[in-house]
Design a protein around this motif. Structure first.
Motif, PDB file in Angstrom:
ATOM      1  N   PHE A 278       0.766  -1.134   0.114  1.00 52.10           N
ATOM      2  CA  PHE A 278      -0.088  -0.039  -0.045  1.00 52.10           C
ATOM      3  C   PHE A 278       0.903   1.239   0.039  1.00 52.10           C
ATOM      4  CE2 PHE A 278      -3.803  -2.498   1.594  1.00 52.10           C
ATOM      5  CZ  PHE A 278      -4.807  -1.778   0.646  1.00 52.10           C
TER       6      PHE A 278
ATOM      7  N   TRP B 123      -1.774  -1.853  10.385  1.00 52.25           N
ATOM      8  CA  TRP B 123      -2.207  -1.888   8.910  1.00 52.25           C
ATOM      9  C   TRP B 123      -3.403  -0.885   8.891  1.00 52.25           C
ATOM     10  CZ3 TRP B 123      -2.564  -7.912   8.420  1.00 52.25           C
ATOM     11  CH2 TRP B 123      -1.429  -8.640   8.205  1.00 52.25           C
TER      12      TRP B 123
ATOM     13  N   TRP C  55      -2.052   2.660   8.683  1.00 53.54           N
ATOM     14  CA  TRP C  55      -1.565   2.861   7.365  1.00 53.54           C
ATOM     15  C   TRP C  55      -2.461   3.238   6.364  1.00 53.54           C
ATOM     16  CZ3 TRP C  55       2.849   4.773   5.859  1.00 53.54           C
ATOM     17  CH2 TRP C  55       3.159   4.238   4.400  1.00 53.54           C
ATOM     18  N   VAL C  56      -3.389   2.277   6.102  1.00 50.89           N
ATOM     19  CA  VAL C  56      -4.254   2.508   5.027  1.00 50.89           C
ATOM     20  C   VAL C  56      -5.229   3.938   5.067  1.00 50.89           C
ATOM     21  CG1 VAL C  56      -6.290   1.696   3.889  1.00 50.89           C
ATOM     22  CG2 VAL C  56      -4.244   0.081   4.458  1.00 50.89           C
ATOM     23  N   GLN C  57      -5.658   3.765   6.413  1.00 51.39           N
ATOM     24  CA  GLN C  57      -6.539   4.981   6.399  1.00 51.39           C
ATOM     25  C   GLN C  57      -5.793   6.521   6.514  1.00 51.39           C
ATOM     26  OE1 GLN C  57      -9.571   4.267   9.324  1.00 51.39           O
ATOM     27  NE2 GLN C  57     -10.709   3.044   8.100  1.00 51.39           N
TER      28      GLN C  57
ATOM     29  N   SER D 146      -1.081   6.212   4.216  1.00 48.34           N
ATOM     30  CA  SER D 146      -0.738   5.671   2.883  1.00 48.34           C
ATOM     31  C   SER D 146      -1.257   6.628   1.757  1.00 48.34           C
ATOM     32  CB  SER D 146      -1.342   4.243   2.485  1.00 48.34           C
ATOM     33  OG  SER D 146      -2.611   4.348   2.426  1.00 48.34           O
TER      34      SER D 146
ATOM     35  N   TYR E  29      -3.816   6.102   0.238  1.00 47.88           N
ATOM     36  CA  TYR E  29      -4.668   5.069  -0.410  1.00 47.88           C
ATOM     37  C   TYR E  29      -6.176   5.519  -0.368  1.00 47.88           C
ATOM     38  CZ  TYR E  29      -6.626   0.944  -2.665  1.00 47.88           C
ATOM     39  OH  TYR E  29      -7.185   0.067  -3.454  1.00 47.88           O
ATOM     40  N   ALA E  30      -6.651   5.687   0.994  1.00 42.87           N
ATOM     41  CA  ALA E  30      -7.804   6.039   1.319  1.00 42.87           C
ATOM     42  C   ALA E  30      -8.345   7.218   0.601  1.00 42.87           C
ATOM     43  CB  ALA E  30      -8.066   6.056   2.804  1.00 42.87           C
TER      44      ALA E  30
END
Length: 191
Positions: free
Chosen positions: A114, A174, A177-179, A182, A184-185
């Motif tokens: 990600f 995790w 990181w994603v929210q 990163s 990404y969200a």
């Protein structure tokens, strides 16, 4: 021709997933092979424990001493592991699987999959691995104390509660990181 266009459209539609999967697998396999090469220099059949596992056991001993426990460590005479003793009584064995390296590899591969920016990704992986390591040492120290008092609860403590703790921490890292980190969200919400 229709099948090729359909496959092409499918690949384009799921491109982010395939990129994630390829990045994850490349780093996971690469780190796992590297770790196996590291372990291959130790002869487990002759009860030779790897350096990372020894270091973790030593840090558990220091943590127990900090917690005012009469603790010591010694090599296990029958297998590649280190015994942790409380009050001169062997309570737990620290084996290669207890050093959390495989969890760290899984964590790093997921974060990398990600990833957006190298510096932020690398920093998050290093901080996450340090956090996992510290919490793992504390986890083993607490298991040692708990099993010393409640040896009949080994399955519950070692097989359920403490794995939930360490995997729960990794899961939270995790999600953070994603929210939060990163990007990404933000990309997917903005589409």
């Amino acid at each position: 021709m229709l099948k090729i266009n359909g496959l092409k459209n499918l690949l384009l539609q799921y491109k982010p997933f395939f990129i994630f999967l390829i990045k994850f697998l490349l780093l996971y396999i690469g780190l796992t092979v590297g770790y196996k090469c590291y372990l291959s220099q130790y002869d487990a059949e002759n009860r030779e424990t790897d350096g990372i596992t020894k270091a973790v056991a030593s840090q558990v001993e220091k943590t127990l001493l900090f917690l005012n426990q009469e603790a010591s460590i010694k090599p296990n005479p029958t297998e590649a592991s280190v015994n942790i003793l409380l009050h001169n009584k062997s309570v737990v064995r620290v084996v290669e699987g207890c050093n959390a390296v495989s969890i760290m590899i899984l964590f790093a591969a997921f974060i990398f999959a990600f990833s957006s920016r190298w510096l932020k990704t690398g920093l998050y992986i290093v901080i996450g691995i340090l956090l996992i390591h510290i919490l793992n040492v504390i986890r083993i120290a607490l298991i040692t104390i708990a099993l010393n008092s409640y040896p009949e609860q080994e399955h519950l403590l070692h097989g359920v509660i403490f794995p939930l703790f360490i995997y729960g921490v990794v899961f939270v890292l995790w999600v953070l990181w994603v929210q939060k980190f990163s990007g990404y969200a933000k990309k997917t919400i903005g589409k």
